[in-house]
Write an enzyme that holds these catalytic residues in place. Structure first.
Site, short mmCIF file in Angstrom:
data_model
loop_
_atom_site.label_atom_id
_atom_site.label_comp_id
_atom_site.label_asym_id
_atom_site.label_seq_id
_atom_site.Cartn_x
_atom_site.Cartn_y
_atom_site.Cartn_z
N ILE A 275 -2.88 6.61 12.35
CA ILE A 275 -2.64 5.63 13.94
C ILE A 275 -1.33 5.02 13.30
CG2 ILE A 275 -4.57 6.34 14.18
CD1 ILE A 275 -5.29 3.70 12.72
N GLY B 293 4.42 3.14 8.65
CA GLY B 293 5.51 1.91 8.13
C GLY B 293 5.90 1.73 7.13
N GLY B 294 6.47 0.62 6.65
CA GLY B 294 6.91 0.58 4.87
C GLY B 294 6.25 0.80 4.71
N PHE B 295 5.24 0.37 3.65
CA PHE B 295 4.70 0.67 3.16
C PHE B 295 3.88 1.63 2.78
CE2 PHE B 295 0.02 0.34 1.56
CZ PHE B 295 0.43 -0.53 0.54
N GLY B 296 3.44 2.66 3.71
CA GLY B 296 2.82 4.35 4.09
C GLY B 296 2.73 4.14 5.66
N LYS B 297 1.37 5.16 5.17
CA LYS B 297 0.71 5.77 6.88
C LYS B 297 -0.59 5.22 6.79
CE LYS B 297 2.89 10.10 7.18
NZ LYS B 297 3.29 10.87 6.92
N VAL B 298 -1.54 4.72 7.71
CA VAL B 298 -2.12 4.77 8.27
C VAL B 298 -3.13 5.55 9.02
CG1 VAL B 298 -3.88 2.12 9.58
CG2 VAL B 298 -1.18 2.49 8.40
N LYS C 222 -4.65 2.65 4.36
CA LYS C 222 -3.95 1.96 4.74
C LYS C 222 -3.20 3.30 3.18
CE LYS C 222 -1.04 -1.91 4.08
NZ LYS C 222 -0.98 -3.02 4.81
N ASP D 177 4.66 -13.06 7.66
CA ASP D 177 5.04 -12.09 8.42
C ASP D 177 3.89 -11.95 10.04
OD1 ASP D 177 6.68 -9.82 9.87
OD2 ASP D 177 5.77 -8.41 8.14
#
Ligand SMILES: *[C@@H]1O[C@H](CO)[C@@H](O)[C@H](O)[C@H]1NC(C)=O
Ligand SMILES: *[C@@H]1O[C@H](CO)[C@@H](O)[C@H](O)[C@H]1NC(C)=O
Ligand SMILES: *[C@@H]1O[C@H](CO)[C@@H](O)[C@H](O)[C@H]1NC(C)=O
Ligand SMILES: *[C@@H]1O[C@H](CO)[C@@H](O)[C@H](O)[C@H]1NC(C)=O
Ligand SMILES: *[C@@H]1O[C@H](CO)[C@@H](O)[C@H](O)[C@H]1NC(C)=O
Ligand SMILES: *[C@@H]1O[C@H](CO)[C@@H](O)[C@H](O)[C@H]1NC(C)=O
Ligand SMILES: *[C@@H]1O[C@H](CO)[C@@H](O)[C@H](O)[C@H]1NC(C)=O
Ligand SMILES: *[C@@H]1O[C@H](CO)[C@@H](O)[C@H](O)[C@H]1NC(C)=O
Ligand SMILES: *[C@@H]1O[C@H](CO)[C@@H](O)[C@H](O)[C@H]1NC(C)=O
Length: 828
Positions: free
Chosen positions: A492, A495-500, A514, A610
């Site tokens: 869904i 992002g930079g961190f990974g997938k959600v 996440k 942020d």
């Protein structure tokens, strides 16, 4: 000088130890002990205490007008209780003022018994009761006798108890107590049920006692309690009485060093218990469950009182304790905490999650760990509602925030780096000792942590077993199962961190999962920050962490699922139906509350760093919650008024002062929030390089129109004709103040919140008005050409569960486009 100071502290320490010893051995003598029988001509003795007469001019009371009411002159049938024979009725805001000789915790106890006196039918009274800085009861009315008990930490030399009648109504009170409580009664070492860890901030809280129960025993009245509390029997709360039986052995109770004291609960509470009725069946396996009415939407401090009055020897009794479906303590063995004394009195404090239901269930059941006889006990229970900290809104915080922190920030976001290039190239980044790092990883360290403190609590999950924390640290297989093995079609957000991923736990709870990209150092730091932050901060308007998984180098965070995705998704680019002005104001107010709490709700201010519309999530009722704490910073309270750190955050929302000076304060969040306000009003991306140059940056462009007094020209066309001019003016002014160049000129989040609430009131005022007037007064026609931007297509997934990092998240517009456009713009 320094030496003197230390010596002095030592003396204080010795004095407090002596004091504590004394406290253990003698009856508690309250420093403040005000007992008032309101409206009475005579002193009233209740048990061993005297409530003083208060019928003529009271030295404590200031009131514009009040009526002394006596039940013997009333048509209402009397009540035996002495305190209910008289009352004071207040027709205007009135207060009792008490001088406080011992700062710290106090009971405030209020007695109400409504009767009819002259023209005053007290069942119809409607009023609020507050102290100098907390609202205790609001919009309150009673139809039968009611007793309310609050526990307040009084931090000044006087305490006001204020009665404010609602509109056209009046207030009343029959009796009132303000009494000191031993400071040790509530200390700051409770555990949070989820996410697991220490819960901090209890000492600042105001509590309302909602249930105080003596398991397996009789009613304990105030005269039989060291602190004049009432403990009610538990029978009526048991879900299935057949599964439970009562035991009593009051003489066995021992108060030991490091355990509970007589002030925690009297031996008449510790000496009786309700236990599993296992009927000599060694295979019995069930829970004994109590169910309590509570108000939903609050967190509760649950205090479990235990004393092993059932075993013949140590290490015989092992059991589990639950709050709703959460495990509070697994494999509890009371003897490990009692320095080899059987029947020692103990208690455990747990803070619940914000309750969704109006029932709270407490269960005890057999432990599966040891091959022991199935049994479980509970001796006493207190459930205390935690009043929201927002009570102290509006007084702009003069709190100095945050000390130095900051470590190396390895991955400065590309956007910030490029945009800030001029400022940063020639500046050497400071590297300071990474304070705060030692306390990172709270959820992990409690695993083996020994939390046997003087207050005699167990931290959550502290048991003899090594895997006691597994309820929150999810096994990797459980996460795989919840996400259908990380099914790509369940993604869904990216992002930079990974997938959600969207997920579902096996109890049916919907979650957002996440999953961090492996081997990213920045990711690891942010992962830890996020767990740490969310373990400590629980608030209605902050998104909750349900668990995490760090098995196999994974960095997985599991959050409550937010049905309606991001605020951003509802503003533009997704084709979702647009939000009404009222909904938008409520969302802004909710997120402002969350941020205000971060800034002030705790000893150390926390800066989110942020704030943006993609980090504001909406639940199924469109209630806003602030998310994504990966970049948050906190620190010890040192003299610094800022945190110096590398520039992070999202382009378009960044505080210009932060750019210039690389100094971070809460006011940086206020700036970003101001940008969000304009985004909400105009429903367009904060940076849109496809627009003519002067329109690219929303903050600049909106300020231009705000300064001209023509903000109405650029609002979201779907709001045209629907915003009350006063409301828009207030909103515009608020956003403008947030965007002030210098942090000192910006309002605090508390002020922002006030102003937004005011803007909502100004909007709401219309509803009752004349419809013709409304239509002419609403914001009128707009020039269409100004609005062509609102169609800009973006690639943001509408339902995305946030976390699109700074790098990827420039309103869905690709980075290279942004920068080429910027360069072009600059060159023009
Ligand atoms: C209530 O009024 C009656 C008669 O007026 C009086 O005798 C009595 O003392 C009053 N009660 C109190 C508690 O003041
Ligand atoms: C009530 O008690 C207070 C203090 O205990 C005392 O000063 C006062 O005189 C008493 N009043 C009456 C009416 O007995
Ligand atoms: C009188 O007050 C007591 C509590 O002090 C309460 O239990 C009882 O129900 C009340 N009686 C009436 C008739 O309201
Ligand atoms: C007082 O108000 C209550 C609640 O509105 C009502 O039920 C009751 O009949 C009223 N009593 C009198 C004597 O008016
Ligand atoms: C006060 O309570 C009444 C119901 O008792 C409710 O209808 C009303 O909306 C409330 N008012 C406020 C301001 O909360
Ligand atoms: C106060 O009373 C006025 C007039 O009776 C009414 O219009 C208004 O809504 C009331 N306000 C509240 C908060 O109940
Ligand atoms: C009351 O609050 C102050 C901070 O405002 C804190 O230092 C103190 O320890 C608290 N006292 C108690 C008894 O919780
Ligand atoms: C409560 O206290 C009274 C005297 O203060 C005593 O006579 C009574 O036995 C006590 N009740 C219990 C249950 O301990
Ligand atoms: C006891 O209650 C907990 C929490 O609701 C539940 O997980 C557990 O399965 C129950 N145990 C039994 C034997 O019913």
């Amino acid at each position: 000088m320094m030496g003197d100071c230390r010596g002095f502290h030592f003396l204080i320490w010795v004095a407090s130890v002596l004091c504590f010893v004394c406290f253990c051995s003698c009856q508690f003598d309250p420093a403040d002990n005000y007992l008032i029988d309101c409206g009475s001509r005579t002193n009233t003795t209740v048990g061993n205490r005297v409530f003083v007469a208060d019928n003529s001019a009271s030295k404590f009371l200031s009131t514009p007008q009040n009526v002394v009411a006596n039940i013997s002159e009333s048509v209402t049938s009397s009540n035996d209780s002495q305190l209910y024979q008289t009352a004071r009725i207040f027709t205007g805001s009135s207060k009792y003022t008490f001088s406080i000789s011992g700062r710290g915790r106090h009971w405030i106890r209020l007695y109400f018994y409504p009767f009819v006196y002259q023209s005053y039918n007290m069942s119809r009274a409607k009023f609020s009761v507050s102290t100098n800085d907390h609202v205790l009861l609001s919009n309150f009315s009673v139809s039968s006798n009611v007793f309310k008990e609050f526990s307040v930490n009084v931090t000044s030399d006087s305490l006001d108890v204020i009665f404010s009648p609602s509109n056209n109504s009046f207030a009343f009170i029959n009796a009132l107590e303000v009494v000191s409580v031993p400071d040790q009664l509530i200390t700051d070492d409770a555990s949070s049920i989820s996410p697991p860890g220490k819960y901090q901030g209890l000492v600042f809280q105001t509590f309302e006692t909602v249930h105080r129960v003596n398991m397996g025993g009789p009613l304990v009245t105030p005269e039989n309690d060291t602190l004049w509390r009432t403990w009610v029997p538990d029978q009526s709360f048991l879900v299935n009485r057949n599964l439970a039986k009562s035991v009593s052995n009051i003489p066995a109770v021992k108060y030991v060093q490091g355990g509970a004291t007589k002030e925690s609960a009297p031996n008449t509470v510790y000496g009786t218990a309700t236990r599993m009725n296992s009927d000599d069946d060694p295979n019995a396996n069930f829970n004994v469950t109590w169910e309590f009415d509570v108000d939903s939407g609050f967190q509760y401090l649950v205090r479990f009182h235990f004393c092993d009055i059932v075993s013949d020897g140590l290490n015989q009794l092992y059991f589990n304790v639950y709050i709703d479906s959460w495990i509070a303590v697994r494999d509890l063995d009371l003897s490990t905490y009692s320095t080899n004394t059987l029947a020692a009195a103990y208690y455990i404090d747990m803070v619940t999650v914000q309750t969704a239901s109006s029932k709270l269930r407490i269960s005890i059941g057999r432990s599966t760990l040891h091959d022991t006889y199935p049994d479980a006990i509970l001796n006493g229970l207190e459930i205390m509602k935690m009043k929201n900290l927002q009570g102290s809104l509006g007084n702009s915080s003069s709190k100095k925030h945050v000390g130095v922190i900051v470590g190396v920030t390895i991955g400065v976001s590309v956007a910030a780096l490029l945009a800030g290039i001029l400022f940063m190239l020639c500046r050497k980044r400071r590297q300071l000792p990474q304070l705060g790092h030692s306390k990172a990883w709270i959820p992990v360290s409690i695993n083996g942590g020994n939390s046997h403190t003087m207050g005699s609590k167990y931290s959550h999950g502290t048991t003899t077993s090594a895997n006691s924390n597994s309820g929150y640290r999810f096994p990797f297989v459980a996460v795989q199962e919840a996400t259908n093995n990380f099914d790509e079609s369940w993604v869904i957000g990216i992002g930079g961190f990974g997938k959600v991923y969207k997920g579902e736990l096996n109890d049916g709870t919907k979650v957002a999962v996440k999953r961090g990209n492996p081997r990213s150092q920045q990711g690891l730091a942010e992962f830890q920050t996020e767990i740490e932050m969310l373990s400590q901060f629980r608030h209605r308007h902050l998104v909750s962490l349900i668990g995490y998984c760090d098995e196999k180098n994974e960095m997985i965070l599991i959050y409550e699922y937010m049905e309606n995705g991001t605020l951003k998704g509802h503003l533009y680019g997704s084709g979702l139906p647009s939000l009404s002005w009222k909904q938008r104001l409520e969302i802004c107010i909710g997120s402002a509350r969350g941020l205000h709490y971060l800034h002030t709700g705790y000893a150390k201010a926390v800066i989110h760093r942020d704030v943006k519309s993609a980090n504001i999530l909406l639940d199924e009722n469109f209630m806003a919650k602030v998310a994504d704490f990966g970049l948050s910073k906190t620190g010890p309270e040192i003299d610094q008024t800022h945190v110096s750190t590398a520039v992070k955050g999202s382009f378009g929302y960044l505080d210009p002062e932060y750019f210039r000076r690389q100094q971070l304060t809460e006011k940086s969040d206020v700036y970003s929030f101001g940008v969000v306000l304009f985004e909400v009003l105009c429903a367009r991306p904060v940076i849109d390089p496809t627009l003519p140059r002067e329109m690219v940056n929303l903050a600049e462009w909106a300020m231009k129109w705000q300064n001209k007094g023509q903000l109405d020209q650029i609002i979201d066309p779907t709001l045209a004709g629907k915003i009350r001019p006063d409301s828009l003016r207030k909103f515009g002014e608020t956003a403008e103040k947030c965007l002030a160049d210098f942090g000192v000129d910006r309002p605090s989040m508390g002020d922002v919140l006030w102003n937004l609430e005011y803007a909502l009131q100004l909007q709401e005022a219309v509803v009752h008005g004349d419809p013709d007037e409304n239509s002419t007064n609403l914001i009128g026609e707009l020039s269409p050409q100004i609005h062509n931007f609102s169609q800009v297509d973006t690639s943001v997934n509408a339902a995305a569960q946030s976390d699109v990092s700074a790098v990827d998240d420039i309103s869905g517009v690709s980075m290279s486009r942004v920068f080429s456009q910027l360069v072009k713009s600059e060159g023009r």
